[in-house]
Scaffold this motif. Structure first.
Motif, mmCIF file in Angstrom:
data_model
loop_
_atom_site.group_PDB
_atom_site.id
_atom_site.type_symbol
_atom_site.label_atom_id
_atom_site.label_comp_id
_atom_site.label_asym_id
_atom_site.label_seq_id
_atom_site.Cartn_x
_atom_site.Cartn_y
_atom_site.Cartn_z
ATOM 1 N N LEU A 397 62.073 22.192 63.440
ATOM 2 C CA LEU A 397 61.023 22.258 64.443
ATOM 3 C C LEU A 397 61.468 21.730 65.803
ATOM 4 C CD1 LEU A 397 58.176 20.931 62.146
ATOM 5 C CD2 LEU A 397 58.552 23.287 62.820
ATOM 6 N N GLY A 398 62.539 20.954 65.828
ATOM 7 C CA GLY A 398 62.976 20.338 67.079
ATOM 8 C C GLY A 398 62.496 18.907 67.187
ATOM 9 N N SER A 399 63.123 18.128 68.069
ATOM 10 C CA SER A 399 62.772 16.717 68.294
ATOM 11 C C SER A 399 62.844 15.903 67.000
ATOM 12 C CB SER A 399 61.369 16.591 68.907
ATOM 13 O OG SER A 399 61.294 17.292 70.128
ATOM 14 N N GLY A 400 63.786 16.274 66.117
ATOM 15 C CA GLY A 400 63.994 15.510 64.894
ATOM 16 C C GLY A 400 63.177 15.946 63.711
ATOM 17 N N TRP A 401 62.287 16.931 63.861
ATOM 18 C CA TRP A 401 61.409 17.353 62.770
ATOM 19 C C TRP A 401 62.000 18.561 62.039
ATOM 20 C CZ3 TRP A 401 57.055 14.867 61.173
ATOM 21 C CH2 TRP A 401 56.508 13.918 62.034
ATOM 22 N N GLN A 402 61.831 18.590 60.731
ATOM 23 C CA GLN A 402 62.206 19.760 59.945
ATOM 24 C C GLN A 402 61.234 19.934 58.779
ATOM 25 O OE1 GLN A 402 65.817 19.392 57.400
ATOM 26 N NE2 GLN A 402 66.172 17.486 58.521
ATOM 27 N N LEU A 403 61.081 21.195 58.386
ATOM 28 C CA LEU A 403 60.131 21.566 57.341
ATOM 29 C C LEU A 403 60.854 22.410 56.304
ATOM 30 C CD1 LEU A 403 57.072 21.901 56.383
ATOM 31 C CD2 LEU A 403 57.088 24.008 57.725
ATOM 32 N N GLN A 404 60.609 22.128 55.026
ATOM 33 C CA GLN A 404 61.134 22.932 53.932
ATOM 34 C C GLN A 404 59.994 23.295 53.000
ATOM 35 O OE1 GLN A 404 64.278 20.596 52.122
ATOM 36 N NE2 GLN A 404 65.836 21.671 53.302
ATOM 37 N N ALA A 405 59.995 24.542 52.529
ATOM 38 C CA ALA A 405 58.917 24.983 51.644
ATOM 39 C C ALA A 405 59.441 26.073 50.726
ATOM 40 C CB ALA A 405 57.728 25.505 52.444
ATOM 41 N N ALA A 406 58.874 26.145 49.525
ATOM 42 C CA ALA A 406 59.199 27.202 48.573
ATOM 43 C C ALA A 406 57.978 27.470 47.713
ATOM 44 C CB ALA A 406 60.392 26.818 47.702
ATOM 45 N N LEU A 407 57.803 28.724 47.342
ATOM 46 C CA LEU A 407 56.683 29.121 46.496
ATOM 47 C C LEU A 407 57.174 30.177 45.514
ATOM 48 C CD1 LEU A 407 53.608 29.071 45.869
ATOM 49 C CD2 LEU A 407 53.367 30.943 47.522
ATOM 50 N N GLY A 408 56.864 29.974 44.245
ATOM 51 C CA GLY A 408 57.201 30.950 43.223
ATOM 52 C C GLY A 408 55.954 31.417 42.491
#
Length: 529
Positions: A397-408
Motif C-alpha cells: 500500500l505504500g508508507s510501510g503498509w502491506q496487505l495479504q489475502a487469500a480465499l479458497g
C-alpha cells in the motif's frame, strides 16, 4: 505452490498439489541466527541456524536445531496436572562441497523427535478440556533423514541432478480413549516406516524450448503393530507392508509465438504393494498408470498472463493393515483436473494477484473412514467432482503498509458412494471445508518497529462420510509486534487473540472431542549475524 496433479516435474508422484520448500544453502559468508522464546503455559523454545565455510569456495558446513517445551491445557481431574504436554527436539546438519564451478553436492542429515503426552482430546460428554484418565498416554515419534543431492553441469544448457534419500520414521503411541480412572479402553501402536528413494533429473534446452526428463524409484519396508485394550481383554496385531515404485517422467515448455507458450508432460509409473498379517500368507497388488498433462499460457501483458491446463493424477491403492477384512483393500484413485487461471501485477507492480478456477473428475475416490475407536482406514467412493476457485493477492500500500489475502472456495460432494446399506450420495467429502481463507495487514515503521494482524479461518468440516460429526466454522486472529535494533529483534505475539473455541466434536466414531488450543501470549528475542 502448484495445485492439482503434479506428476511430470518431480520424482515422487503428487496427485493434489506440491509445495516447494527451498532451504538456505551454506556458503562462504558466515551466517548465524539464534532465537529464544517464552510464552503461555510455560512455553520455552530455543532455535538456531548457522553456517560457515570450512574451506573457502569449496567446503561449507551448516547446522540448525530447535528445543521446544510447553505445558498442556487439558486438565486431568483424577491424577492432577495436564494431560497434553508437548516436547520436541529437532536438528539438521548440511555439508556442502563445490569442487568446481560445474558441480554442487550437499549431504544432509536431519532428526526430529517428539516426546509428547496425550492427545488434545477428551470425552464428548465431559466438561471441556477435562479428563479423568488413570491411564498414562504418550506419543513418541522419531524421524531421521539422510540425503545426498548432487547437481552437475554436463554441458552448457544441460544439467544433471541426482537425489538419494533414506527416511526412517518410528511412531509409538499409547492413548486412553475412555478418559476414566479405570483402564477400560485404550489404543496403542508401534510403527516403523523405512523408505529408500533415488531420483535422476536431466534438464536442458532445444532452441527456445526447455525440457526435463527424469527417473524415480523407491522402496518401502514398514513394520506395523496395533494394540487395543477393551473390557474383555487386550489384543495386539502385527503386520508388514512392503512395496516399490518406479517412474519415468518428462516436462516440456515450448514457446509457440511471442506471447503463447505450451507446456506438456507425461509420467508412466509402476506401483507394487505387498502386505501380510503376522502368521498369514503375503498378499500383493500392482498397478501401472500413464498420466499426461498439457497447459496453454498467453502473456497478454508484460506482467500478466492467463493459462488453461488439463492434467491426470493417480494415487495408488493398497491395504488397510488393521481394518476389518471387508475393508482390507482399497483401489487406486484417479483424477482428471481442469484449471483456468490468471495471474500478474498491477499498480506499478505493487499489487500481485492470482485467481484460478478448477474442476476435478475423481474416480474411486479414497475416503478416510473410522471404525472402532482408534481404527482408521481408507475406502473408495465411486466418484466425486470437486469444483472451486482459489484467489490470492499481495498489495504494497505504500508508507510501510502491506496487505495479504487469500480465499479458497471448494465444493466437493460424492456423486456416488454406497457403503453397505449406507448411501452417501450428495454428502460432503470428509475433511474438506467449502471455504478457507486468510487476511493479513502489516505496518513497518521507519524507526524499526512493526505490527501485524492476521485472520485465518474455514467453514464447517465433517469427519465422516455420513456427515454426522465435525467442526463448526471458525476464524482465528493472531497479532504480532516487534522492534529491530541493529542485529537484534524483540517481538511479542498473541495467538488466537479472541480465545476462539473451534473444537472438533465426534472424533473416533463419536467418542471424543478434539479441543482447539486457547489464547497464547509470548515474547521472542532473535539475534542475527
Amino acid at each position: 505452490m502448484l495445485r492439482g496433479p503434479q506428476s511430470t516435474l518431480y520424482g515422487r508422484n503428487a496427485e493434489a498439489g506440491v509445495v516447494s520448500i527451498v532451504t538456505r544453502q551454506p556458503g562462504n559468508d558466515p551466517y548465524a541466527v539464534v532465537s529464544a522464546e517464552l510464552g503461555s503455559r510455560d512455553k520455552r523454545a530455543l532455535r538456531f541456524d548457522a553456517s560457515r565455510a570450512l574451506v573457502q569456495d569449496t567446503l561449507y558446513l551448516g547446522v540448525a536445531g530447535e528445543l521446544f517445551r510447553q505445558d498442556g491445557f487439558v486438565d486431568n481431574a483424577f491424577k492432577g496436572g495436564k494431560e497434553d504436554d508437548r516436547e520436541r527436539r529437532n536438528g539438521r546438519l548440511a555439508l556442502r562441497w563445490t569442487p568446481g564451478e560445474r558441480t554442487d553436492a550437499t549431504l544432509r542429515y536431519a532428526q526430529r523427535e517428539s516426546r509428547d503426552a496425550g492427545s488434545m482430546w477428551g470425552s464428548v460428554s465431559a466438561p471441556r478440556a477435562t479428563v479423568r484418565s488413570g491411564t498414562d498416554s504418550w506419543n513418541d515419534s522419531t524421524a531421521r533423514t539422510v540425503s545426498l543431492d548432487i547437481a552437475h553441469e554436463v554441458a552448457p544448457d544441460l544439467n544433471l541432478r541426482s537425489i538419494t534419500a533414506n527416511n526412517e520414521f518410528t511412531d509409538r503411541i499409547k492413548q486412553d480413549i475412555d478418559f476414566m480412572p479405570a483402564d477400560m479402553l485404550h489404543v496403542s501402536r508401534d510403527h516403523h516406516f523405512r523408505t529408500l528413494s533415488q531420483e535422476f533429473r536431466l534438464e536442458g534446452r532445444v532452441g527456445p524450448a526447455q525440457w526435463l526428463a527424469g527417473f524415480y524409484a523407491d522402496r518401502d519396508d514398514h513394520d506395523l503393530s496395533f494394540g487395543q485394550k477393551i473390557p474383555l481383554g487386550s489384543t495386539t496385531t502385527s503386520a508388514t507392508q512392503k512395496g516399490h515404485s518406479a517412474a519415468l517422467f518428462t516436462h516440456w515448455i515450448v514457446p509457440l509465438a511471442d506471447r503463447w507458450t505450451v507446456t506438456a508432460g507425461a509420467r508412466i509409473e509402476r506401483n507394487e504393494v505387498r502386505f501380510a498379517l503376522a502368521g498369514e500368507r503375503e498378499q500383493s497388488r500392482a498397478w501401472t498408470r500413464f498420466s499426461p498433462k498439457v497447459a496453454l499460457q498467453y502473456q497478454w501483458r508484460q506482467d500478466a498472463q492467463v493459462y488453461a491446463s488439463v492434467a491426470d493424477g493417480f494415487r495408488a491403492g493398497g491395504f488397510n493393515a488393521f481394518a476389518p477384512e471387508a475393508y482390507r483393500r482399497y483401489q487406486p484413485e484417479r483424477v482428471r483436473s481442469f484449471e483456468l487461471g490468471v495471474k500478474g501485477r498491477l499498480l506499478a507492480r505493487r499489487l500481485r494477484y492470482g485467481v484460478a478456477a478448477y474442476v476435478m473428475d475423481v474416480r474411486d475416490m479414497q475416503v478416510q473412514q473410522i471404525g472402532l475407536p482408534g481404527q482408521m482406514f481408507l475406502t473408495n467412493a465411486a466418484s466425486a467432482r470437486p469444483v472451486g476457485i482459489d484467489a490470492e493477492l499481495q498489495y504494497l500500500l505504500g508508507s510501510g503498509w502491506q496487505l495479504q489475502a487469500a480465499l479458497g472456495l471448494n465444493r466437493t460432494r460424492f456423486r456416488e458412494f454406497r457403503d453397505g446399506a449406507n448411501d452417501f450420495k450428495g454428502k460432503h467429502n470428509p475433511l474438506a471445508p467449502d471455504i478457507t481463507g486468510h487476511l493479513g495487514v502489516r505496518y513497518d515503521a521507519p524507526q524499526g518497529w512493526y505490527a501485524q494482524a492476521h485472520l485465518s479461518g474455514a467453514s464447517k468440516v465433517y469427519l465422516d462420510a455420513a456427515n454426522t460429526s465435525g467442526r463448526a466454522g471458525y476464524g482465528v486472529v493472531n497479532l504480532l509486534a516487534g522492534y529491530i535494533f541493529g542485529r537484534t529483534e524483540l517481538s511479542a505475539y498473541v495467538h488466537n487473540a479472541t480465545n476462539k473455541q473451534y473444537d472438533t466434536v465426534g472424533f473416533l466414531n463419536g467418542v471424543a472431542t478434539i479441543y482447539s488450543p486457547p489464547r497464547e501470549l509470548g515474547v521472542r528475542l532473535t539475534w542475527r549475524m
